[in-house]
Scaffold this motif. Structure first.
Motif, PDB file in Angstrom:
ATOM      1  N   ASN A  34      35.038  37.359  38.115  1.00 44.71           N
ATOM      2  CA  ASN A  34      36.466  37.215  38.424  1.00 44.71           C
ATOM      3  C   ASN A  34      36.709  37.244  39.933  1.00 44.71           C
ATOM      4  O   ASN A  34      37.488  36.446  40.460  1.00 44.71           O
ATOM      5  N   GLN A  71      38.117  34.057  42.342  1.00 47.42           N
ATOM      6  CA  GLN A  71      39.295  34.236  43.199  1.00 47.42           C
ATOM      7  C   GLN A  71      38.950  33.968  44.664  1.00 47.42           C
ATOM      8  O   GLN A  71      39.700  33.302  45.371  1.00 47.42           O
ATOM      9  N   LYS A 116      41.295  41.848  39.398  1.00 44.19           N
ATOM     10  CA  LYS A 116      41.980  42.115  38.132  1.00 44.19           C
ATOM     11  C   LYS A 116      43.373  41.525  38.166  1.00 44.19           C
ATOM     12  O   LYS A 116      44.103  41.676  39.142  1.00 44.19           O
TER      13      LYS A 116
END
Length: 118
Positions: free
Chosen positions: A8, A12, A81
């Motif tokens: 993740n 990003q 997150k």
């Protein structure tokens, strides 16, 4: 590898790097300050000092780290997150013996730093 990037976080960062120059690297390290004495530094940089930095490729991302920061951040995992309020990076440092509520300030057993404002 000094640090780890989750899938993740890597996605990003790669998305954010599209806005940066072609020679940009992700720079991760620490600086004095924050309510616990040390704060994380995470951003993009275009300058590498071969005498002071190491550069590792992690998940296809060039990451620069000041040599002096390695003992403080070795083994750290950076994640990204997403939630209802937006998203953000989270840092899990196994060397931190204390972290404050803001999540970006910490201290280690060997390095207390100089506390400042969070």
């Amino acid at each position: 590898m000094v640090i780890h990037l989750t899938d993740n976080a890597s996605m990003q960062i790669k998305e954010m790097m599209k806005e940066e120059s072609a020679d940009a690297v992700l720079r991760f390290g620490v600086r004095g300050g924050g309510c616990s004495g040390l704060s994380y530094s995470l951003g993009f940089d275009n300058e590498i000092n071969k005498a002071l930095d190491i550069v590792e490729e992690i998940n296809g991302i060039p990451v620069a780290i000041f040599n002096q920061d390695i003992p403080v951040i070795e083994g750290t995992t950076i994640d990204f997150k997403q939630n209802m309020m937006g998203g953000g990076f989270s840092i899990d440092n196994p060397n931190a013996v204390f972290s404050c509520g803001c999540g970006s300030s910490f201290r280690t057993k060997e390095n207390v730093g100089t506390p400042g404002d969070c």
